[in-house]
Scaffold this motif. Structure first.
Motif, mmCIF file in Angstrom:
data_model
loop_
_atom_site.group_PDB
_atom_site.id
_atom_site.type_symbol
_atom_site.label_atom_id
_atom_site.label_comp_id
_atom_site.label_asym_id
_atom_site.label_seq_id
_atom_site.Cartn_x
_atom_site.Cartn_y
_atom_site.Cartn_z
ATOM 1 N N GLY A 1 0.803 -1.219 0.000
ATOM 2 C CA GLY A 1 0.000 0.000 0.000
ATOM 3 C C GLY A 1 0.833 1.263 0.000
ATOM 4 N N LYS A 2 0.615 2.103 1.003
ATOM 5 C CA LYS A 2 1.244 3.416 1.073
ATOM 6 C C LYS A 2 2.459 3.441 1.993
ATOM 7 C CE LYS A 2 -3.153 5.750 0.181
ATOM 8 N NZ LYS A 2 -4.114 6.768 0.649
ATOM 9 N N ILE A 3 2.975 2.273 2.329
ATOM 10 C CA ILE A 3 4.088 2.161 3.279
ATOM 11 C C ILE A 3 5.390 1.851 2.545
ATOM 12 C CG2 ILE A 3 4.955 0.950 5.323
ATOM 13 C CD1 ILE A 3 2.441 2.536 5.871
ATOM 14 N N ALA A 4 6.471 2.492 2.998
ATOM 15 C CA ALA A 4 7.813 2.199 2.478
ATOM 16 C C ALA A 4 8.784 2.111 3.653
ATOM 17 C CB ALA A 4 8.257 3.272 1.495
ATOM 18 N N ILE A 5 9.825 1.320 3.498
ATOM 19 C CA ILE A 5 10.893 1.201 4.493
ATOM 20 C C ILE A 5 12.157 1.791 3.885
ATOM 21 C CG2 ILE A 5 12.194 -0.364 5.989
ATOM 22 C CD1 ILE A 5 9.185 -0.407 6.499
ATOM 23 N N GLN A 6 12.835 2.665 4.660
ATOM 24 C CA GLN A 6 14.020 3.333 4.121
ATOM 25 C C GLN A 6 15.190 3.270 5.104
ATOM 26 O OE1 GLN A 6 13.626 6.945 1.709
ATOM 27 N NE2 GLN A 6 15.088 7.947 3.075
ATOM 28 N N PRO A 7 16.102 2.296 4.932
ATOM 29 C CA PRO A 7 17.349 2.327 5.695
ATOM 30 C C PRO A 7 18.330 3.304 5.043
ATOM 31 C CG PRO A 7 17.250 0.346 4.355
ATOM 32 C CD PRO A 7 15.960 1.077 4.128
ATOM 33 N N GLU A 8 19.158 3.942 5.883
ATOM 34 C CA GLU A 8 20.104 4.937 5.390
ATOM 35 C C GLU A 8 21.471 4.717 6.026
ATOM 36 O OE1 GLU A 8 16.632 8.411 5.247
ATOM 37 O OE2 GLU A 8 18.494 8.785 6.325
ATOM 38 N N LEU A 9 22.489 5.219 5.374
ATOM 39 C CA LEU A 9 23.849 5.236 5.915
ATOM 40 C C LEU A 9 24.374 6.651 5.721
ATOM 41 C CD1 LEU A 9 26.206 3.611 7.145
ATOM 42 C CD2 LEU A 9 27.001 3.207 4.807
ATOM 43 N N LEU A 10 24.575 7.378 6.837
ATOM 44 C CA LEU A 10 24.898 8.803 6.772
ATOM 45 C C LEU A 10 26.147 9.137 7.585
ATOM 46 C CD1 LEU A 10 21.321 10.249 7.495
ATOM 47 C CD2 LEU A 10 22.358 9.888 5.246
ATOM 48 N N PHE A 11 26.904 10.116 7.108
ATOM 49 C CA PHE A 11 27.943 10.765 7.907
ATOM 50 C C PHE A 11 27.322 12.046 8.444
ATOM 51 C CE2 PHE A 11 31.314 13.952 8.276
ATOM 52 C CZ PHE A 11 32.147 13.310 9.181
ATOM 53 N N SER A 12 27.453 12.287 9.749
ATOM 54 C CA SER A 12 26.771 13.432 10.372
ATOM 55 C C SER A 12 27.709 14.168 11.315
ATOM 56 C CB SER A 12 25.545 12.934 11.149
ATOM 57 O OG SER A 12 24.855 13.997 11.757
ATOM 58 N N THR A 13 27.800 15.492 11.139
ATOM 59 C CA THR A 13 28.574 16.330 12.051
ATOM 60 C C THR A 13 27.597 17.073 12.958
ATOM 61 O OG1 THR A 13 28.625 18.272 10.580
ATOM 62 C CG2 THR A 13 30.362 16.636 10.295
ATOM 63 N N GLN A 14 27.836 17.011 14.263
ATOM 64 C CA GLN A 14 26.917 17.646 15.205
ATOM 65 C C GLN A 14 27.644 18.049 16.480
ATOM 66 O OE1 GLN A 14 24.501 14.082 14.586
ATOM 67 N NE2 GLN A 14 24.489 13.778 16.802
ATOM 68 N N GLY A 15 26.919 18.700 17.376
ATOM 69 C CA GLY A 15 27.513 19.192 18.614
ATOM 70 C C GLY A 15 26.707 20.352 19.157
ATOM 71 N N ALA A 16 27.391 21.288 19.830
ATOM 72 C CA ALA A 16 26.713 22.451 20.409
ATOM 73 C C ALA A 16 27.744 23.461 20.878
ATOM 74 C CB ALA A 16 25.829 22.036 21.578
ATOM 75 N N LYS A 17 27.276 24.693 21.085
ATOM 76 C CA LYS A 17 28.102 25.729 21.703
ATOM 77 C C LYS A 17 27.560 25.987 23.101
ATOM 78 C CE LYS A 17 29.543 28.074 17.479
ATOM 79 N NZ LYS A 17 29.571 29.355 16.730
ATOM 80 N N LEU A 18 28.452 25.919 24.090
ATOM 81 C CA LEU A 18 28.072 26.124 25.480
ATOM 82 C C LEU A 18 28.838 27.311 26.039
ATOM 83 C CD1 LEU A 18 28.293 22.368 26.538
ATOM 84 C CD2 LEU A 18 26.247 23.617 25.899
ATOM 85 N N GLU A 19 28.082 28.287 26.531
ATOM 86 C CA GLU A 19 28.704 29.501 27.076
ATOM 87 C C GLU A 19 28.463 29.550 28.579
ATOM 88 O OE1 GLU A 19 29.250 34.165 25.806
ATOM 89 O OE2 GLU A 19 27.552 33.036 25.035
ATOM 90 N N SER A 20 29.516 29.884 29.337
ATOM 91 C CA SER A 20 29.374 29.972 30.791
ATOM 92 C C SER A 20 28.395 31.082 31.152
ATOM 93 C CB SER A 20 30.734 30.238 31.441
ATOM 94 O OG SER A 20 31.263 31.473 30.997
ATOM 95 N N LYS A 21 27.739 30.912 32.300
ATOM 96 C CA LYS A 21 26.715 31.891 32.694
ATOM 97 C C LYS A 21 27.286 33.279 32.927
ATOM 98 C CE LYS A 21 23.137 28.834 34.419
ATOM 99 N NZ LYS A 21 22.261 28.468 35.547
ATOM 100 N N ASP A 22 28.566 33.359 33.271
ATOM 101 C CA ASP A 22 29.183 34.682 33.443
ATOM 102 C C ASP A 22 29.732 35.227 32.119
ATOM 103 O OD1 ASP A 22 31.370 33.090 33.037
ATOM 104 O OD2 ASP A 22 32.284 33.466 34.988
ATOM 105 N N LEU A 23 29.486 34.488 31.023
ATOM 106 C CA LEU A 23 29.841 34.910 29.663
ATOM 107 C C LEU A 23 31.340 35.093 29.446
ATOM 108 C CD1 LEU A 23 26.998 37.539 29.061
ATOM 109 C CD2 LEU A 23 26.954 35.072 28.669
#
Length: 195
Positions: free
Chosen positions: A60-82
């Motif tokens: 019907g309207k269903i599909a299965i999609q496996p993927e293989l990805l390279f992903s860059t991620q993270g975050a910037k953390l600043e102290s409360k006193d800046l």
């Protein structure tokens, strides 16, 4: 006799559906965050993802999609006193397996699990008062495996070009440091092409 007909029907349907396989490539923008750093002010970090996928048309309207990805991620953390900024950068190989539902031609909604395998992890530290910078490899402080739940929506243009947005909700603690519980959260915008 009914059982034999049912088995033959199922095998025939599976054989037909096995022929409906699309191979594709995709790439796009990551906007990622890390939750759990309560003593710091967090902002998102921009990165990218790129890789390949297979789309298996199911019943019907269903599909299965496996993927293989390279992903860059993270975050910037600043102290409360800046006075300081820590930028966390992590590179993963991601393996999402998405279940896609097409309510109408072209439009799909998707959901599924994602396994992540850490390649590199580092922190860049900037001291704004001393005006010094340093960098540290934190792979030993970051778990090698990450699990996420993904939700998304997209559209197939002329059955070839795919545009989509997806949010990856981190389910597991990424830190090996005692009493520290951090999780990834990644918003993705992608452009893909089916061959």
């Amino acid at each position: 006799m009914k059982r034999i007909i049912t088995v033959i029907s199922i095998i025939t349907a599976l054989n037909c559906n096995a022929q409906k396989i699309n191979f594709g490539l995709k790439a796009g923008l990551n906007m990622s965050m890390i939750t759990g750093a309560s003593d710091q002010i967090m902002s998102s970090s921009n990165g990218f993802h790129a890789g390949a996928f297979l789309e298996f048309k199911a019943l019907g309207k269903i599909a299965i999609q496996p993927e293989l990805l390279f992903s860059t991620q993270g975050a910037k953390l600043e102290s409360k006193d800046l006075t300081s900024v820590t930028t966390t950068k992590m590179n993963y190989v991601m393996v999402p397996v998405m279940v896609k539902y097409y309510p109408i031609a072209g439009l799909f909604f998707e959901a599924g699990p994602q396994a992540g395998f850490l390649i590199t992890a580092k922190e860049d530290f900037e001291d704004k008062i001393a005006t010094t910078n340093s960098s540290e490899d934190i792979k030993d402080k970051t778990k090698a495996f990450d699990m996420s739940a993904n939700l998304g929506v997209g559209y197939d243009i002329l059955d070839k070009v795919v545009v989509q947005v997806r949010y990856c909700i981190g389910l597991t603690n990424t830190s090996t440091v005692e009493n520290v519980n951090t999780k990834n959260g990644v918003f993705q915008m992608s452009l893909g092409y089916k061959f």
